[in-house]
Design a protein around this motif. Structure first.
Motif, PDB file in Angstrom:
ATOM      1  N   GLY A  79      17.784  -3.867   9.476  1.00 23.44           N
ATOM      2  CA  GLY A  79      17.903  -2.608   8.761  1.00 23.44           C
ATOM      3  C   GLY A  79      16.883  -2.426   7.655  1.00 23.44           C
ATOM      4  N   ALA A  80      16.056  -3.453   7.378  1.00 21.84           N
ATOM      5  CA  ALA A  80      15.056  -3.315   6.318  1.00 21.84           C
ATOM      6  C   ALA A  80      14.017  -2.273   6.720  1.00 21.84           C
ATOM      7  CB  ALA A  80      14.371  -4.660   6.066  1.00 21.84           C
ATOM      8  N   PRO A  81      13.575  -1.416   5.768  1.00 25.38           N
ATOM      9  CA  PRO A  81      12.615  -0.374   6.109  1.00 25.38           C
ATOM     10  C   PRO A  81      11.203  -0.903   6.327  1.00 25.38           C
ATOM     11  CG  PRO A  81      13.118  -0.314   3.765  1.00 25.38           C
ATOM     12  CD  PRO A  81      14.043  -1.325   4.387  1.00 25.38           C
ATOM     13  N   TYR A  82      10.902  -2.103   5.837  1.00 18.20           N
ATOM     14  CA  TYR A  82       9.573  -2.665   5.991  1.00 18.20           C
ATOM     15  C   TYR A  82       9.504  -3.511   7.255  1.00 18.20           C
ATOM     16  CZ  TYR A  82      12.243  -6.330   3.629  1.00 18.20           C
ATOM     17  OH  TYR A  82      13.216  -7.221   3.264  1.00 18.20           O
ATOM     18  N   GLY A  83       8.318  -3.612   7.822  1.00 14.21           N
ATOM     19  CA  GLY A  83       8.115  -4.457   8.985  1.00 14.21           C
ATOM     20  C   GLY A  83       7.575  -5.806   8.570  1.00 14.21           C
ATOM     21  N   ALA A  84       6.824  -6.444   9.465  1.00 13.60           N
ATOM     22  CA  ALA A  84       6.197  -7.719   9.134  1.00 13.60           C
ATOM     23  C   ALA A  84       5.217  -7.503   7.986  1.00 13.60           C
ATOM     24  CB  ALA A  84       5.462  -8.267  10.355  1.00 13.60           C
ATOM     25  N   PRO A  85       4.999  -8.517   7.144  1.00 12.23           N
ATOM     26  CA  PRO A  85       4.130  -8.323   5.984  1.00 12.23           C
ATOM     27  C   PRO A  85       2.699  -7.976   6.375  1.00 12.23           C
ATOM     28  CG  PRO A  85       4.677 -10.636   6.274  1.00 12.23           C
ATOM     29  CD  PRO A  85       5.554  -9.877   7.205  1.00 12.23           C
ATOM     30  N   GLU A  86       2.079  -7.136   5.576  1.00 16.46           N
ATOM     31  CA  GLU A  86       0.687  -6.745   5.732  1.00 16.46           C
ATOM     32  C   GLU A  86      -0.150  -7.545   4.741  1.00 16.46           C
ATOM     33  OE1 GLU A  86      -0.596  -4.403   7.758  1.00 16.46           O
ATOM     34  OE2 GLU A  86       0.945  -2.890   8.170  1.00 16.46           O
ATOM     35  N   ASN A  87      -1.478  -7.433   4.868  1.00 16.51           N
ATOM     36  CA  ASN A  87      -2.353  -7.914   3.814  1.00 16.51           C
ATOM     37  C   ASN A  87      -3.441  -6.876   3.570  1.00 16.51           C
ATOM     38  OD1 ASN A  87      -4.683  -8.524   5.551  1.00 16.51           O
ATOM     39  ND2 ASN A  87      -3.420 -10.223   6.311  1.00 16.51           N
ATOM     40  N   VAL A  88      -4.185  -7.039   2.486  1.00 13.34           N
ATOM     41  CA  VAL A  88      -5.168  -6.036   2.080  1.00 13.34           C
ATOM     42  C   VAL A  88      -6.219  -5.827   3.162  1.00 13.34           C
ATOM     43  CG1 VAL A  88      -7.056  -5.595   0.451  1.00 13.34           C
ATOM     44  CG2 VAL A  88      -4.801  -6.286  -0.398  1.00 13.34           C
ATOM     45  N   ALA A  89      -6.692  -6.913   3.762  1.00 12.76           N
ATOM     46  CA  ALA A  89      -7.737  -6.789   4.788  1.00 12.76           C
ATOM     47  C   ALA A  89      -7.246  -5.973   5.978  1.00 12.76           C
ATOM     48  CB  ALA A  89      -8.189  -8.180   5.238  1.00 12.76           C
ATOM     49  N   ALA A  90      -5.993  -6.186   6.395  1.00 13.29           N
ATOM     50  CA  ALA A  90      -5.463  -5.445   7.538  1.00 13.29           C
ATOM     51  C   ALA A  90      -5.303  -3.964   7.213  1.00 13.29           C
ATOM     52  CB  ALA A  90      -4.122  -6.040   7.949  1.00 13.29           C
ATOM     53  N   LEU A  91      -4.875  -3.665   5.984  1.00 11.31           N
ATOM     54  CA  LEU A  91      -4.726  -2.269   5.590  1.00 11.31           C
ATOM     55  C   LEU A  91      -6.078  -1.551   5.552  1.00 11.31           C
ATOM     56  CD1 LEU A  91      -2.106  -2.634   2.723  1.00 11.31           C
ATOM     57  CD2 LEU A  91      -1.743  -1.428   4.878  1.00 11.31           C
ATOM     58  N   ALA A  92      -7.125  -2.274   5.154  1.00 10.74           N
ATOM     59  CA  ALA A  92      -8.449  -1.662   5.001  1.00 10.74           C
ATOM     60  C   ALA A  92      -9.213  -1.562   6.312  1.00 10.74           C
ATOM     61  CB  ALA A  92      -9.264  -2.475   3.996  1.00 10.74           C
ATOM     62  N   GLU A  93      -8.846  -2.382   7.292  1.00 13.13           N
ATOM     63  CA  GLU A  93      -9.636  -2.499   8.517  1.00 13.13           C
ATOM     64  C   GLU A  93      -9.805  -1.145   9.224  1.00 13.13           C
ATOM     65  OE1 GLU A  93      -9.792  -5.193  12.615  1.00 13.13           O
ATOM     66  OE2 GLU A  93      -8.059  -5.294  11.266  1.00 13.13           O
ATOM     67  N   GLY A  94     -11.061  -0.795   9.497  1.00 18.91           N
ATOM     68  CA  GLY A  94     -11.382   0.413  10.255  1.00 18.91           C
ATOM     69  C   GLY A  94     -11.255   1.708   9.482  1.00 18.91           C
ATOM     70  N   GLN A  95     -10.966   1.634   8.181  1.00 20.35           N
ATOM     71  CA  GLN A  95     -10.767   2.846   7.393  1.00 20.35           C
ATOM     72  C   GLN A  95     -12.044   3.221   6.635  1.00 20.35           C
ATOM     73  OE1 GLN A  95      -8.061   4.618   7.670  1.00 20.35           O
ATOM     74  NE2 GLN A  95      -7.007   3.083   8.945  1.00 20.35           N
ATOM     75  N   PRO A  96     -12.254   4.504   6.328  1.00 23.36           N
ATOM     76  CA  PRO A  96     -13.453   4.924   5.608  1.00 23.36           C
ATOM     77  C   PRO A  96     -13.397   4.529   4.138  1.00 23.36           C
ATOM     78  CG  PRO A  96     -12.001   6.797   5.979  1.00 23.36           C
ATOM     79  CD  PRO A  96     -11.396   5.638   6.723  1.00 23.36           C
ATOM     80  N   GLY A  97     -14.558   4.333   3.540  1.00 23.58           N
ATOM     81  CA  GLY A  97     -14.633   3.971   2.127  1.00 23.58           C
ATOM     82  C   GLY A  97     -14.728   5.159   1.204  1.00 23.58           C
ATOM     83  N   THR A  98     -14.588   6.353   1.756  1.00 19.76           N
ATOM     84  CA  THR A  98     -14.643   7.575   0.950  1.00 19.76           C
ATOM     85  C   THR A  98     -13.277   7.871   0.345  1.00 19.76           C
ATOM     86  OG1 THR A  98     -14.205   8.826   2.964  1.00 19.76           O
ATOM     87  CG2 THR A  98     -16.516   8.580   2.297  1.00 19.76           C
ATOM     88  N   ALA A  99     -13.269   8.698  -0.683  1.00 21.98           N
ATOM     89  CA  ALA A  99     -12.020   9.027  -1.363  1.00 21.98           C
ATOM     90  C   ALA A  99     -11.075   9.778  -0.431  1.00 21.98           C
ATOM     91  CB  ALA A  99     -12.310   9.868  -2.596  1.00 21.98           C
ATOM     92  N   PRO A 100      -9.788   9.501  -0.479  1.00 19.30           N
ATOM     93  CA  PRO A 100      -8.825  10.249   0.344  1.00 19.30           C
ATOM     94  C   PRO A 100      -8.691  11.681  -0.159  1.00 19.30           C
ATOM     95  CG  PRO A 100      -7.665   8.785  -1.158  1.00 19.30           C
ATOM     96  CD  PRO A 100      -9.120   8.469  -1.311  1.00 19.30           C
ATOM     97  N   ASP A 101      -8.252  12.553   0.703  1.00 20.17           N
ATOM     98  CA  ASP A 101      -7.999  13.941   0.310  1.00 20.17           C
ATOM     99  C   ASP A 101      -6.679  14.030  -0.462  1.00 20.17           C
ATOM    100  OD1 ASP A 101     -10.281  14.786   1.654  1.00 20.17           O
ATOM    101  OD2 ASP A 101      -9.187  15.040   3.552  1.00 20.17           O
TER     102      ASP A 101
END
Length: 508
Positions: free
Chosen positions: A128-150
């Motif tokens: 029932g926990a809302p979170y899944g398996a733990p993430e890390n910073v590298a996984a969150l950043a992978e494949g994402q643009p380095g520009t500011a979000p809208d």
């Protein structure tokens, strides 16, 4: 370097001066403002890609280093709440916070010093926990643009504190809905007024774990002021002095225990390091003995800035070095935007010099305990909040603390709650009753003492009780002393009288 004095915070500073040093990590790795901003932007995009929207919660179970910095700044521009979690806690204690805060994502280090129970070691989160398996910073950043979000909006940190109940609750503040550049100037102005911290080419030393509120907040403030962070992995007295000397550190945040430990270093060790670069060393978290504070200022010069408040109230009183030297022992006057009152037991305002309960009111904004309106209401008297401490103000409005919360133990600047330890000890079959108190300790401020009333029969060994606590509460909360009593004093209504327990123990 570019002139950053008029720029409204980290994100704009990084765009204007990307080559500026932002962070020197525990292993000496240097990250520039431009590099840090690019990583922060990628993580912000990564959080949104996982479906998070403004108002959602991200928890971080992270040791000191670049990762918690990235998470604070990434959540801070996409309207998310960030919950820093003490990774020294047990799995059960961490799990309670993660469940209570409604974390959508939990971030740990690459190998994870800790994390969601079971999930930290490759298992699955609690049902029932809302979170899944733990993430890390590298996984969150992978494949994402380095520009500011809208559609950038300010986030907030939600710190967990136990108050006096022993059950942690999140201190939640409303989100502004504004861009960071609209909200940051107020806070950077505030730190300038309170601590004389200004934008510029300064060096800030992170001496404490960033899961604590003050070190976490000062880390964010330093980046918004364009300072360079030097991050210590942990506090070791000589290591801190060496970092100050090597990096020409100009400001830091510490707690009184650190001062005590550094003063205990041999004279030849202290003289080995040049600390003349220090201009502002801010301290909070516990009362600092007058002799200790004077000893540090004799050594470092008049550079100690003190403030008093709580996670709930933030900084409510502050005192600069020369004012403190004129009034040793004060924690200062109300800071800008704050008002203060000293009230008696019936809510009457007390005259100058008479001790009573301290109440404060902020013009910046209030707070609520996450999912606990009753606790929020209990801490308030109308718009006035009390940290639960007793003090008095002199004729010039300087506050002096008489005693911390009746039952709260503050050891090394960290809050320890007797009810939590007592509840864990009462689970042991040999314990009939128990009182946990804090007694004065020259180095730590207070040490934890457990006075145990055993059930009839053979006495358990003190170590057996400490072993029993091992999986239940973090080691820093464990009693330093365990003693046995035939009976513990109670009030006429049957409630344990910790004040009498404390008085009798100290008298002995």
């Amino acid at each position: 370097m570019a002139d950053i004095s008029a720029l409204p915070g980290f994100y704009r500073i990084a765009e204007a001066d990307p080559g500026r040093r932002a962070l020197i990590d525990t292993d000496g790795t240097v990250t520039t403002y431009g590099e840090l901003l690019a990583l922060v932007n990628r993580v912000s995009h990564g959080l949104r890609a996982r479906g998070l929207v403004a108002g959602d919660v991200v928890a971080g179970v992270l040791p000191n280093g670049v990762d918690p910095v990235v998470m604070m700044m990434a959540t801070g521009q996409v309207g998310l709440y960030y919950v820093p979690v003490n990774w020294h806690l047990t799995d059960a204690e961490i799990g309670y916070i993660l469940d209570d805060c409604d974390a959508r994502i939990v971030v740990t280090g690459p190998s994870g010093p800790a994390g969601p129970p079971a999930a930290a070691s490759g298992g699955t989160p609690a049902e029932g926990a809302p979170y899944g398996a733990p993430e890390n910073v590298a996984a969150l950043a992978e494949g994402q643009p380095g520009t500011a979000p809208d559609a950038r909006t300010s986030g907030a940190v939600m710190w967990y504190t136990s108050g006096t109940t022993g059950f942690p609750k999140g201190v939640r503040r409303p989100l502004s809905g504004k861009e960071p550049e609209e909200t940051v100037p107020l806070y950077t102005w505030f730190m300038g007024e309170v601590c004389d911290l200004r934008p510029g080419d300064e060096i800030h030393l992170v001496t404490s774990p960033m899961y604590h509120s003050a070190p976490c907040a000062h880390t964010v403030f330093a980046l918004h002021l364009g300072h360079t962070l030097v991050i210590a992995e942990r506090f070791e007295p000589e290591t801190i002095l060496e970092l100050v000397d090597r990096h020409r550190v100009s400001n830091a945040m510490m707690v009184p225990t650190m001062f005590h430990r550094m003063l205990q270093l041999p004279a030849e060790v202290r003289e080995r390091y040049d600390v003349s670069s220090l201009r502002q060393v801010v301290h909070t978290g516990a009362a600092c003995p007058v002799a200790v504070k004077k000893g540090v200022m004799d050594w470092w010069g008049p550079v100690l800035y003190e403030y008093y408040g709580s996670t709930e109230s933030s900084i409510a009183f502050a005192v600069k070095p020369h004012d403190w030297l004129e009034r040793p022992g004060t924690v200062g006057r109300p800071v800008p935007t704050f008002e203060a009152r000293i009230l008696g037991p019936d809510g009457e305002e007390l005259p100058t010099g008479e001790p009573g309960m301290i109440y404060v009111r902020s013009g910046i904004g209030g707070f609520e305990y996450h999912k606990d309106p009753a606790k929020t209401a209990a801490s308030m008297r109308g718009p006035w909040y009390t940290p639960g401490d007793i003090g008095f103000m002199d004729e010039d409005g300087f506050l002096f603390i008489c005693d911390r919360r009746t039952d709260l133990i503050i050891s090394g600047g960290v809050n320890i709650y007797p009810a939590e330890i007592e509840a864990a000890l009462l689970e042991h079959p040999s314990v009939a009753d128990v009182a946990v108190i804090g007694v004065p300790d020259e180095e730590w401020g207070h040490r934890v003492v457990a006075l145990v009333q055993p059930v009839p029969g053979p006495l358990p060994a003190p170590q057996d009780l400490l072993d029993h606590l091992g999986p239940r509460i973090a080691r820093f909360k464990h009693p330093r002393v365990v003693e046995f009593r035939d009976e513990l004093p109670r009030t006429p209504t049957g409630k344990l009288s910790r004040s009498r327990v404390r008085e009798e123990y100290l008298a002995r």
